[in-house]
Design a protein around this motif. Structure first.
Motif, PDB file in Angstrom:
ATOM      1  N   ARG A 106     -13.706  -7.447 -48.657  1.00  0.00           N
ATOM      2  CA  ARG A 106     -12.250  -7.393 -48.751  1.00  0.00           C
ATOM      3  C   ARG A 106     -11.719  -7.967 -50.072  1.00  0.00           C
ATOM      4  NH1 ARG A 106      -9.913  -6.662 -43.547  1.00  0.00           N
ATOM      5  NH2 ARG A 106     -11.375  -5.286 -42.482  1.00  0.00           N
ATOM      6  N   LEU A 107     -12.608  -8.549 -50.881  1.00  0.00           N
ATOM      7  CA  LEU A 107     -12.181  -9.170 -52.128  1.00  0.00           C
ATOM      8  C   LEU A 107     -12.634  -8.405 -53.358  1.00  0.00           C
ATOM      9  CD1 LEU A 107     -12.819 -12.952 -51.333  1.00  0.00           C
ATOM     10  CD2 LEU A 107     -10.624 -11.760 -51.395  1.00  0.00           C
ATOM     11  N   GLN A 108     -13.424  -7.347 -53.180  1.00  0.00           N
ATOM     12  CA  GLN A 108     -13.957  -6.615 -54.320  1.00  0.00           C
ATOM     13  C   GLN A 108     -13.697  -5.122 -54.181  1.00  0.00           C
ATOM     14  OE1 GLN A 108     -18.132  -7.513 -54.654  1.00  0.00           O
ATOM     15  NE2 GLN A 108     -17.782  -9.553 -55.509  1.00  0.00           N
TER      16      GLN A 108
ATOM     17  N   VAL B 283      -7.574  -4.454 -51.151  1.00  0.00           N
ATOM     18  CA  VAL B 283      -8.025  -5.548 -52.021  1.00  0.00           C
ATOM     19  C   VAL B 283      -6.915  -5.989 -52.976  1.00  0.00           C
ATOM     20  CG1 VAL B 283      -9.724  -6.266 -53.744  1.00  0.00           C
ATOM     21  CG2 VAL B 283     -10.419  -4.775 -51.843  1.00  0.00           C
TER      22      VAL B 283
ATOM     23  N   ASP C  31      -9.657   0.540 -51.032  1.00  0.00           N
ATOM     24  CA  ASP C  31      -9.790  -0.752 -51.700  1.00  0.00           C
ATOM     25  C   ASP C  31      -8.589  -1.064 -52.585  1.00  0.00           C
ATOM     26  OD1 ASP C  31     -12.145  -1.031 -50.419  1.00  0.00           O
ATOM     27  OD2 ASP C  31     -13.436  -0.863 -52.182  1.00  0.00           O
TER      28      ASP C  31
ATOM     29  N   TRP D  81      -5.520  -7.437 -43.255  1.00  0.00           N
ATOM     30  CA  TRP D  81      -6.587  -7.702 -44.234  1.00  0.00           C
ATOM     31  C   TRP D  81      -7.610  -8.696 -43.701  1.00  0.00           C
ATOM     32  CZ3 TRP D  81      -8.161 -12.296 -46.337  1.00  0.00           C
ATOM     33  CH2 TRP D  81      -9.056 -12.244 -47.398  1.00  0.00           C
TER      34      TRP D  81
ATOM     35  N   TYR E 225      -4.526  -9.610 -53.354  1.00  0.00           N
ATOM     36  CA  TYR E 225      -4.349 -10.427 -54.551  1.00  0.00           C
ATOM     37  C   TYR E 225      -2.878 -10.519 -54.989  1.00  0.00           C
ATOM     38  CZ  TYR E 225      -9.401 -10.642 -55.278  1.00  0.00           C
ATOM     39  OH  TYR E 225     -10.736 -10.892 -55.140  1.00  0.00           O
TER      40      TYR E 225
END
Length: 410
Positions: free
Chosen positions: A205-207, A224, A220, A194, A228
């Protein structure tokens, strides 16, 4: 280097993905085991409080004996909450037996507690899964039996057996344990993969990109959401090793410089003729003594002696306890009611306290409903990652085949 980690991530996932998906799915269900059990069978656990005081335990015991004439009473759990029923645990099996058990909620604690030593954090506890009898619920105001729970016949026992791999016996349990170990490496390599190559790629990479095609969305969902949930899944997998490997539990006690073995319960002094005792201490008298020692408590769980030399163990849960098995305990002489040994939760060894925390952390109950909801959501995501990961792999294979065909044509 990333190709190396991608291969490790891929092959470990292919080997253990199905098992991980089943464990995550069943784990998400077990997060709400207690809540669902009480919602499905409220009559077992709750009553309408009466204006009159609760009946003596002797009356309630008589109702249980009438309901199960051949059973051996092993334990009683009384709640401070006036809306709760009194729980009577029967020993050994539906027709009685030799093995003591605890209240319904304490049974869950014994089932999910550690495997080092004896007792609630011990090796399955003294009411282990193999010899545990049913729990009978009694209305404290009318002495009416409101229900019975045979855990081994329940839906949640099946779910738990799937979760721990016990449907396959020792081999199944080993498969789940090894898959859990592999899952830790999968999470670690996933974080390496990641990690963005540049700052500009961090936002990507966060959305989730909902406007992209299904391949992009699948990418994603895996990358992503995997980021999380990685920390939570790592914690759940790490704590889950305690139910799979004895060496893991030994390591906990070794690192905390604590003994795995808990001391044997103290014995009651044999009554003398001169003392002329009226007999063994009644459950009511033991409860009164426990309330004298701990006037404010959420619950009192009495484990009755198995023989003439045994003692009465009382586990008391204080208000605001960090988790439901963070109990204080006292052992009473079954004849005189004298305190033979007493230990608060804080007086347990560091190893016992650390090991005891594994259950509420693993099940997500450590911070109540907020952490339970997060745990359930993360477990559901854990079910999807093997699926989205396989789709990513198949798409990559398809892309590579097209590339090879173009090269061949050229």
């Amino acid at each position: 280097m990333k190709i190396f980690f991608r291969n490790i991530h891929l092959y470990l996932s292919l080997v253990s993905g199905l098992v991980i998906a089943v464990v995550c799915l069943t784990g998400g269900i077990l997060v709400f085991e207690k809540d669902l059990e009480q919602a499905w069978h409220p009559e077992r656990y709750f009553v309408q409080p009466a204006s009159t005081p609760a009946l003596p335990l002797a009356r309630l015991q008589a109702a249980v004996r009438a309901y199960k004439p051949d059973a051996t009473l092993a334990g009683i759990k009384v709640y401070a909450d006036p809306t709760r029923t009194v729980e009577f645990s029967l020993a050994g099996g539906p027709e009685g037996g030799k093995q003591p058990a605890a209240g319904a909620e304490e049974k869950r604690g014994l089932r999910q507690a550690g495997r080092g030593g004896k007792g609630p954090e011990g090796k399955g506890g003294k009411g282990g899964e193999g010899g545990r009898g049913p729990t009978v619920f009694v209305n404290p105001y009318t002495a009416a039996v409101t229900g019975e729970l045979n855990y081994r016949e329940s839906f949640f026992f099946t779910v738990m057996a799937l979760h721990r791999g016990m449907v396959g016996g020792p081999i199944g349990k080993l498969v789940v344990g090894v898959s859990t170990l592999l899952f830790l490496f999968i999470i670690g390599t996933g974080l390496v993969l990641w990690w963005p190559a540049s700052r500009n790629a961090v936002k990507q990479r966060l959305q989730l990109k909902w406007s992209g095609g299904w391949k992009r969305l699948n990418h994603d969902l895996h990358i992503v959401l995997g980021f999380y949930s990685a920390l939570f899944l790592f914690v759940f997998a790490f704590t889950g090793l305690a139910w799979s490997f004895e060496w893991f539990n030994k390591g906990i006690y070794a690192l905390t410089n604590s003994s795995m073995e808990r001391p044997e319960p103290p014995v009651s002094a044999a009554p003398t003729v001169a003392a002329a005792p009226a007999g063994t201490l009644t459950a009511e008298a033991a409860l009164v003594r426990a309330r004298e020692l701990a006037p404010v408590a959420v619950s009192y769980a009495l484990q009755l002696p198995k023989d003439a030399t045994g003692s009465i163990r009382v586990a008391t849960l204080r208000p605001g306890a960090s988790y439901e098995n963070a109990t204080d305990e006292v052992y009473l002489d079954q004849y005189s009611g004298q305190v033979l040994r007493q230990q608060t939760y804080e007086q347990r060894s560091l190893g016992q306290r650390v090991r005891g925390m594994f259950k509420p952390v693993h099940t997500g109950s450590i911070f109540g409903w907020p952490s339970k909801l997060i745990s359930a959501l993360v477990c559901l995501l854990g079910v999807t990652f093997p699926v989205t990961g396989v789709i990513l792999w198949l798409n990559r294979l398809k892309k590579e085949r097209k590339k090879l065909r173009r090269v061949a044509v050229a």
